[in-house]
Design an enzyme around this catalytic site. Structure first.
Site, PDB file in Angstrom:
ATOM      1  N   GLU A 428       0.873  -1.349  -0.051  1.00  0.00           N
ATOM      2  CA  GLU A 428      -0.124   0.120  -0.119  1.00  0.00           C
ATOM      3  C   GLU A 428       0.795   1.298  -0.010  1.00  0.00           C
ATOM      4  O   GLU A 428       1.573   1.352   0.878  1.00  0.00           O
ATOM      5  CB  GLU A 428      -0.964   0.042   0.977  1.00  0.00           C
ATOM      6  CG  GLU A 428      -1.634   1.027   1.516  1.00  0.00           C
ATOM      7  CD  GLU A 428      -2.601   1.302   2.851  1.00  0.00           C
ATOM      8  OE1 GLU A 428      -2.477   0.317   3.636  1.00  0.00           O
ATOM      9  OE2 GLU A 428      -3.192   2.297   3.116  1.00  0.00           O
ATOM     10  N   ASP A 501      -1.075  -0.887   5.708  1.00  0.00           N
ATOM     11  CA  ASP A 501      -1.173  -0.385   6.862  1.00  0.00           C
ATOM     12  C   ASP A 501      -2.061  -1.112   7.662  1.00  0.00           C
ATOM     13  O   ASP A 501      -2.902  -1.660   7.518  1.00  0.00           O
ATOM     14  CB  ASP A 501      -1.591   0.955   6.824  1.00  0.00           C
ATOM     15  CG  ASP A 501      -0.532   1.904   6.115  1.00  0.00           C
ATOM     16  OD1 ASP A 501       0.596   1.466   5.999  1.00  0.00           O
ATOM     17  OD2 ASP A 501      -1.193   3.198   5.575  1.00  0.00           O
ATOM     18  N   ASP A 503      -4.639  -0.410   9.479  1.00  0.00           N
ATOM     19  CA  ASP A 503      -5.875   0.596   9.713  1.00  0.00           C
ATOM     20  C   ASP A 503      -6.976   0.229   8.855  1.00  0.00           C
ATOM     21  O   ASP A 503      -7.178  -0.619   8.158  1.00  0.00           O
ATOM     22  CB  ASP A 503      -5.532   2.138   9.822  1.00  0.00           C
ATOM     23  CG  ASP A 503      -4.888   2.407   8.368  1.00  0.00           C
ATOM     24  OD1 ASP A 503      -5.383   1.238   7.622  1.00  0.00           O
ATOM     25  OD2 ASP A 503      -4.424   3.684   8.203  1.00  0.00           O
ATOM     26  N   ASP A 505      -8.196   1.707   6.518  1.00  0.00           N
ATOM     27  CA  ASP A 505      -8.054   1.709   4.977  1.00  0.00           C
ATOM     28  C   ASP A 505      -7.001   0.557   4.533  1.00  0.00           C
ATOM     29  O   ASP A 505      -7.456   0.147   3.425  1.00  0.00           O
ATOM     30  CB  ASP A 505      -7.219   3.062   4.891  1.00  0.00           C
ATOM     31  CG  ASP A 505      -8.133   4.342   4.412  1.00  0.00           C
ATOM     32  OD1 ASP A 505      -9.324   3.923   4.356  1.00  0.00           O
ATOM     33  OD2 ASP A 505      -7.491   5.456   4.452  1.00  0.00           O
TER      34      ASP A 505
END
Ligand code: 0R9
Length: 638
Positions: A428, A501, A503, A505
């Site tokens: 990402e 990541d 998180d 997203d």
């Protein structure tokens, strides 16, 4: 339904092995001792109850998950026979302590339900710290109790009177054998729902007393309800088509329905056991289906020209089908490592002709539906041909989208030529991608940075993929084709690793990529080649140096044991780690933790992907948690 006229022959029980063998090598009997193996215990007992129902006795199964960790499974069949066995022991004692005691079903018609065919009861007992069998039969309630892997705690005795009949088995899985003894209500109820679809006479109820959950399944319309259930949130082109036939002693029942989606979903069962790897019945179905549509199209001048014909994959686009066959035991052959593939040659021709004849008749009687399906199949054919042409152009470098150029811009290749050992990291963001490129094992690790969110493939066609830069790069990097052309053996990488990541997203990107692989490179998942990298959440600096922490729980535990000063850093994203840190924690084979993406159940995955590709984030995260095996990757490196 066939009634089993064989009465229980108490002397036919075969005494073969002791329970100790099961405890020594549980994997040989239940596959594994993880969550899957734990649930296998339930399936074994439930299968015995289902056998009784299929033989014509009883219609109700109840499963209770108790607060104390025990589980009860009950049926309302005839009750396990309670007479004396020739050994002098009671019949229930023999059935629940002697391996292979279930030999009674041999040659008694259809071999029914799954698993170990009645061998299961003693295996479950062997792997339980406590088991209790209560039998309602002959006007009495009888009970026998076992402990510590099948040792008799209290022999069979009468504990009451009742006019009811049935069997109740309660057991506690042995904590010494199963590291995790928590049953999953979701896993159990999903599996029982599937059984209920296949056994329309049966009601199955599941109650979780700990979490106050319950479910009750009964489907009068059997596999037609199954198809409706799978297609619940999709736009269907017609009502499910349903037919049954018997040929050569093989019973065939099929329900199918087309939707406006691009996905094919075919589920097959033999004697109520799922054949996850297909087999001759599926091949027969596909051949019959393709032939029926091609014949209809030709006879009605829809396909013109001698060579014009539809491929199997064209007529299966958007198709949901359930194939349930019943095959007598003397014809049964299973293949493959997990015995999930039907080998019976007769099933192929029988299912093919049944499918062909029934569909031919249906199409002739239902012109509008026939035309709607054929219209869709022709569109699929055109899209498939266009996508293939585009790919070929790219491969040859003739088109405007040269493959090498597309890749050279972004992909940092691995130098090694042993493709099975090579790994492709889908990273990402350009910044993390840059770090990963600069610090990696250049021989085996390739890096492809991804910018932003990838396309949601839930409703994409292969043409849409070719038009999407990000996904096209992934396709070319892997180099093994797409959709019906995909061949995992051609893959440039043994592992595809999604690195995002930690998180919301990142989770979103994960699920979008998993959806892409599920829809267009499913064998990659089936072969266990798709992984998710797990970057650490924290680092702690103490006087002794820096260490990395994967979860919040681990952080709390660690904090309690540190003496002196320490500094905690929370990594919000991959980009916050420097290249060296990223390599050491997340990419280095010695330290990293990879989660393998597994496909436990195609029907459930399909349904879930469909539902979860909506707008909500929470259920999506749950999906990832449930469908990803939290196992240390390096344990199963081949
Ligand atoms: C709650 C789970 N139920 C069971 O485990 C169960 C086993 C079982 C059974 C018979 C009837 N009900 C059952 N429930 C049965 C009865 C007769 C003949 N065959 C089977 C009969 O009345 O003549 N089983 C008895 C032995 C076995 N099942 C097996 F485990 F060996 F398979």
């Amino acid at each position: 339904m066939t009634k089993n006229t064989n009465t229980y022959d108490e002397s036919s029980i075969k005494i073969l092995e002791g329970l100790e063998a099961v405890r020594k090598r549980p994997g040989m009997y239940i596959g594994s001792t993880d969550k899957r193996g734990l649930h296998h215990l339930i399936w074994e007992i439930v299968d015995n109850a289902i056998d009784e129902i299929i033989n014509g006795y009883g219609n109700y199964i109840k499963i209770l998950l108790h607060k104390d960790g025990s589980i009860t499974i009950a049926d309302n069949g005839r009750g396990v026979p309670i007479g004396k066995h020739e050994s002098g022991k009671s019949t229930p004692e023999v059935i629940y302590t002697v391996l292979h005691a279930g030999g009674k079903f041999e040659n008694s018609g259809y071999k029914v339900s799954g698993g170990l065919h009645g061998v299961g009861a003693s295996v479950v007992n062997a792997l339980s710290s406590y088991m209790e069998v209560t039998i309602y039969r002959d006007g009495k309630i009888s009970q026998i109790k076992f402990q510590d892997g099948g040792k008799v705690l209290s022999p069979l005795k009468t504990i009451g009177e009742s006019k009811k009949t049935g069997t109740i088995v309660r057991f506690i899985p042995d904590k010494e054998i199963f590291k995790n003894c928590n049953f999953s209500f979701t896993t159990i109820s999903e599996r029982m729902q599937e059984s209920a679809f296949l056994l329309p006479d049966v009601t199955i109820e599941i109650i979780d007393e700990e979490d106050n959950l319950n479910a009750k399944y009964h489907y009068d319309d059997g596999i037609v309800s199954f198809v409706n259930y799978i297609n619940e949130n999709k736009n269907s082109l017609h009502k499910p088509i349903h037919f049954k036939s018997i040929k050569n002693n093989i019973e065939i029942e099929i329900a199918l329905q087309y939707t406006d989606s691009y996905n094919e979903q075919l589920l097959s069962f033999v004697n109520n056991v799922k054949t996850a790897d297909g087999g001759t019945h599926e091949v027969g179905f596909k051949t019959g289906l393709t032939k029926a549509f091609n014949d209809y199209a030709k006879n009605n001048n829809i396909l013109k020209g001698k060579d014009a014909s539809l491929d199997g994959s064209d007529v299966r686009e958007g198709l949901t089908a359930i194939i349930a066959v019943k095959i007598p035991e003397n014809l049964l052959q299973f293949e493959g490592q997990t015995k999930g593939k039907l080998g019976t040659p007769e099933a192929r021709s029988t299912v093919e002709s049944a499918t062909y004849e029934n569909l031919k008749f249906f199409l002739e009687e239902n012109k509008e539906i026939a035309l709607a399906i054929l219209d869709k199949a022709q569109k699929s054919k055109l899209a498939r041909e266009a996508a293939r042409k585009a790919r070929e152009q790219v491969r040859k470098g003739t088109g405007k989208n040269n493959k090498e150029r597309i890749l050279s811009e972004k992909l940092a290749k691995a130098t090694g030529k042993n493709y099975a050992l090579n790994e492709l990291f889908l990273v990402e963001g350009d910044s993390a991608g840059g770090s990963a490129k600069s610090n990696r094992n250049r021989e085996t690790q390739a890096i492809l940075p991804l910018r932003g969110k990838v396309l949601n493939c839930e409703k994409a066609s292969s043409k849409d993929i070719e038009a999407n830069a990000e996904l096209r790069q992934i396709e070319y990097a892997i180099g093994a084709g797409l959709g019906s052309d995909f061949d995992y053996k051609e893959s440039n990488y043994g592992k595809i690793i999604i690195m995002t990541d930690a998180d919301v997203d990142g989770s979103h990107i994960q699920i979008l990529l998993i959806t892409f692989f599920y829809r267009f490179m499913r064998p990659l998942i089936e072969q266990g080649m798709l992984y998710i990298a797990t970057p650490p959440l924290y680092s702690i600096e103490t006087s002794k140096g820096k260490e990395y922490i994967a979860t919040d729980e681990e952080l709390e535990t660690r904090k309690k044991t540190i003496k002196g000063n320490f500094k905690i850093q929370r990594f919000k994203g991959l980009g916050e780690m420097d290249a060296k840190e990223l390599y050491e924690t997340t990419m280095d084979k010695e330290n990293r933790r990879l989660l393998r993406v597994t496909l436990n159940d195609a029907a459930i995955a399909e349904k879930r992907i469909h539902i979860l590709m909506g707008d909500e984030v929470a259920p999506r995260k749950e999906w990832i948690n449930e469908n990803v095996d939290f196992t240390l990757e390096d344990d199963f490196r081949k």
